[in-house]
Write a protein that holds these residues in place. Structure first.
Motif, short mmCIF file in Angstrom:
data_model
loop_
_atom_site.label_atom_id
_atom_site.label_comp_id
_atom_site.label_asym_id
_atom_site.label_seq_id
_atom_site.Cartn_x
_atom_site.Cartn_y
_atom_site.Cartn_z
N GLY A 67 -2.49 5.93 -4.84
CA GLY A 67 -2.36 4.54 -5.30
C GLY A 67 -0.96 4.02 -5.09
N PHE A 68 0.03 4.86 -5.36
CA PHE A 68 1.43 4.46 -5.20
C PHE A 68 1.74 4.11 -3.75
CE2 PHE A 68 5.87 6.16 -4.44
CZ PHE A 68 6.51 5.01 -4.84
N ILE A 69 1.44 5.03 -2.83
CA ILE A 69 1.81 4.78 -1.43
C ILE A 69 0.98 3.62 -0.84
CG2 ILE A 69 0.27 6.45 -0.29
CD1 ILE A 69 2.77 7.15 1.50
N ASP A 70 -0.28 3.50 -1.27
CA ASP A 70 -1.11 2.38 -0.79
C ASP A 70 -0.53 1.04 -1.23
OD1 ASP A 70 -2.96 3.88 0.63
OD2 ASP A 70 -4.42 3.94 -1.01
N ARG A 71 -0.13 0.94 -2.50
CA ARG A 71 0.42 -0.32 -3.00
C ARG A 71 1.73 -0.68 -2.34
NH1 ARG A 71 0.01 0.53 -9.25
NH2 ARG A 71 -0.79 -1.46 -9.87
N VAL A 72 2.59 0.31 -2.15
CA VAL A 72 3.88 0.03 -1.50
C VAL A 72 3.65 -0.34 -0.03
CG1 VAL A 72 6.11 1.02 -0.82
CG2 VAL A 72 5.20 1.46 -3.11
N HIS A 73 2.74 0.37 0.62
CA HIS A 73 2.43 0.07 2.03
C HIS A 73 1.90 -1.36 2.17
CE1 HIS A 73 -0.31 0.24 5.63
NE2 HIS A 73 0.86 0.57 6.14
N CYS A 74 0.95 -1.74 1.33
CA CYS A 74 0.40 -3.11 1.37
C CYS A 74 1.49 -4.14 1.12
CB CYS A 74 -0.72 -3.27 0.34
SG CYS A 74 -2.25 -2.47 0.83
N TYR A 75 2.35 -3.87 0.16
CA TYR A 75 3.44 -4.80 -0.18
C TYR A 75 4.37 -4.97 1.02
CZ TYR A 75 7.33 -6.89 -2.69
OH TYR A 75 8.35 -7.73 -3.09
N LEU A 76 4.74 -3.87 1.68
CA LEU A 76 5.64 -3.95 2.82
C LEU A 76 4.98 -4.66 4.00
CD1 LEU A 76 7.40 -0.47 2.74
CD2 LEU A 76 8.39 -2.68 2.14
N CYS A 77 3.69 -4.42 4.23
CA CYS A 77 2.98 -5.09 5.32
C CYS A 77 2.91 -6.59 5.09
CB CYS A 77 1.57 -4.51 5.49
SG CYS A 77 1.57 -2.85 6.21
N GLU A 78 2.74 -7.01 3.84
CA GLU A 78 2.74 -8.44 3.52
C GLU A 78 4.13 -9.05 3.67
OE1 GLU A 78 1.19 -8.77 -0.44
OE2 GLU A 78 -0.81 -8.10 0.15
N THR A 79 5.15 -8.28 3.28
CA THR A 79 6.52 -8.77 3.33
C THR A 79 7.05 -8.84 4.75
OG1 THR A 79 6.91 -7.79 1.14
CG2 THR A 79 8.86 -8.39 2.41
N TYR A 80 6.65 -7.87 5.58
CA TYR A 80 7.13 -7.79 6.97
C TYR A 80 5.95 -7.76 7.94
CZ TYR A 80 11.32 -6.49 4.45
OH TYR A 80 12.38 -6.49 3.58
N PRO A 81 5.25 -8.88 8.10
CA PRO A 81 4.06 -8.89 8.96
C PRO A 81 4.37 -8.65 10.44
CG PRO A 81 4.61 -11.12 8.27
CD PRO A 81 5.51 -10.20 7.51
N ASP A 82 5.61 -8.87 10.88
CA ASP A 82 5.97 -8.67 12.28
C ASP A 82 6.52 -7.27 12.57
OD1 ASP A 82 5.23 -11.29 12.83
OD2 ASP A 82 7.24 -12.06 12.36
N THR A 83 6.54 -6.42 11.56
CA THR A 83 7.03 -5.05 11.72
C THR A 83 5.86 -4.08 11.65
OG1 THR A 83 9.15 -5.64 10.70
CG2 THR A 83 8.58 -3.30 10.75
N GLU A 84 5.80 -3.16 12.60
CA GLU A 84 4.76 -2.13 12.59
C GLU A 84 5.08 -1.11 11.49
OE1 GLU A 84 3.11 1.46 15.41
OE2 GLU A 84 3.94 -0.32 16.39
N ILE A 85 4.18 -1.01 10.50
CA ILE A 85 4.37 -0.08 9.40
C ILE A 85 3.13 0.78 9.31
CG2 ILE A 85 4.80 0.20 6.93
CD1 ILE A 85 6.04 -2.66 6.99
N THR A 86 3.25 2.05 9.67
CA THR A 86 2.11 2.96 9.65
C THR A 86 2.18 3.85 8.43
OG1 THR A 86 3.25 4.57 11.05
CG2 THR A 86 1.85 2.97 12.17
N LEU A 87 1.02 4.33 8.04
CA LEU A 87 0.89 5.14 6.83
C LEU A 87 0.31 6.50 7.19
CD1 LEU A 87 1.05 5.28 3.74
CD2 LEU A 87 -1.16 4.14 3.65
N ASN A 88 0.98 7.55 6.77
CA ASN A 88 0.52 8.91 7.00
C ASN A 88 0.22 9.53 5.64
OD1 ASN A 88 0.10 11.58 7.68
ND2 ASN A 88 2.22 11.99 8.23
N LYS A 89 -1.06 9.75 5.35
CA LYS A 89 -1.45 10.31 4.04
C LYS A 89 -1.64 11.82 4.09
CE LYS A 89 -3.66 6.17 2.23
NZ LYS A 89 -4.90 5.61 1.67
N GLU A 90 -1.24 12.45 5.17
CA GLU A 90 -1.35 13.91 5.27
C GLU A 90 -0.33 14.54 4.33
OE1 GLU A 90 -0.35 17.29 8.56
OE2 GLU A 90 -1.32 15.46 9.26
N GLU A 91 -0.80 15.39 3.44
CA GLU A 91 0.09 16.01 2.46
C GLU A 91 0.89 17.14 3.09
OE1 GLU A 91 -1.30 16.72 -1.53
OE2 GLU A 91 -3.11 15.56 -1.09
#
Length: 151
Positions: A67-91
């Motif tokens: 939940g933490f990483i998903d919320r931060v990822h969504c927030y950053l994608c909304e804040t920086y729509p022109d920046t490629e932000i990928t998410l790696n959920k592999e522990e």
């Protein structure tokens, strides 16, 4: 790992540090990581003319780590729509970073490493303390030609 004769065991490092208290709903974390990402966008893109990519990696340390990483990822994608932000959920089995480790890639080279650490929580004995660190090697920027533009 780069195999270049110019690399030496000692290098210059530029770092950013943000600390504060948990404000609920990951407010501090979102604000702090936004400031760090904004700095690197300003530096690499606006000053040096290189587009950045951000990779966020899941780390242990938060009760609701997904939940933490998903919320931060969504927030950053909304804040920086022109920046490629990928998410790696592999522990991974690392306890250095807490919740998120982010990396910034410039021209295919990983130049920035950062994330939340629990140092201030341990030092002050307070679980509400938050600390975000990030850094980039200045020598690596010189060796790879990132600093070919005068600032």
């Amino acid at each position: 790992m780069f195999k270049v004769d110019a690399f030496v065991p000692h290098f210059s490092l530029f770092t950013l540090v943000s600390s504060g208290k948990d404000t609920g709903s990951y407010g501090f974390e979102k604000a702090a990581i936004t400031r760090h990402i904004q700095y690197y966008i300003n530096y690499f893109e606006e000053k040096l003319g290189h587009k950045i990519k951000v990779t966020m990696n899941l780390r242990n340390g938060y009760t609701d780590k997904i939940g933490f990483i998903d919320r931060v990822h969504c927030y950053l994608c909304e804040t920086y729509p022109d920046t490629e932000i990928t998410l790696n959920k592999e522990e991974t089995n690392t306890s250095y970073y807490q919740g998120i480790n982010f990396k910034i890639i410039v021209e295919g080279i990983e130049l920035v490493d950062g994330g939340f650490v629990d140092w201030t929580q341990k030092l002050l004995g307070n679980k509400k303390e938050r600390l975000l660190i990030s850094g980039t090697g200045i020598d690596l920027q010189l060796i790879t030609g990132m600093l070919n533009k005068i600032i």
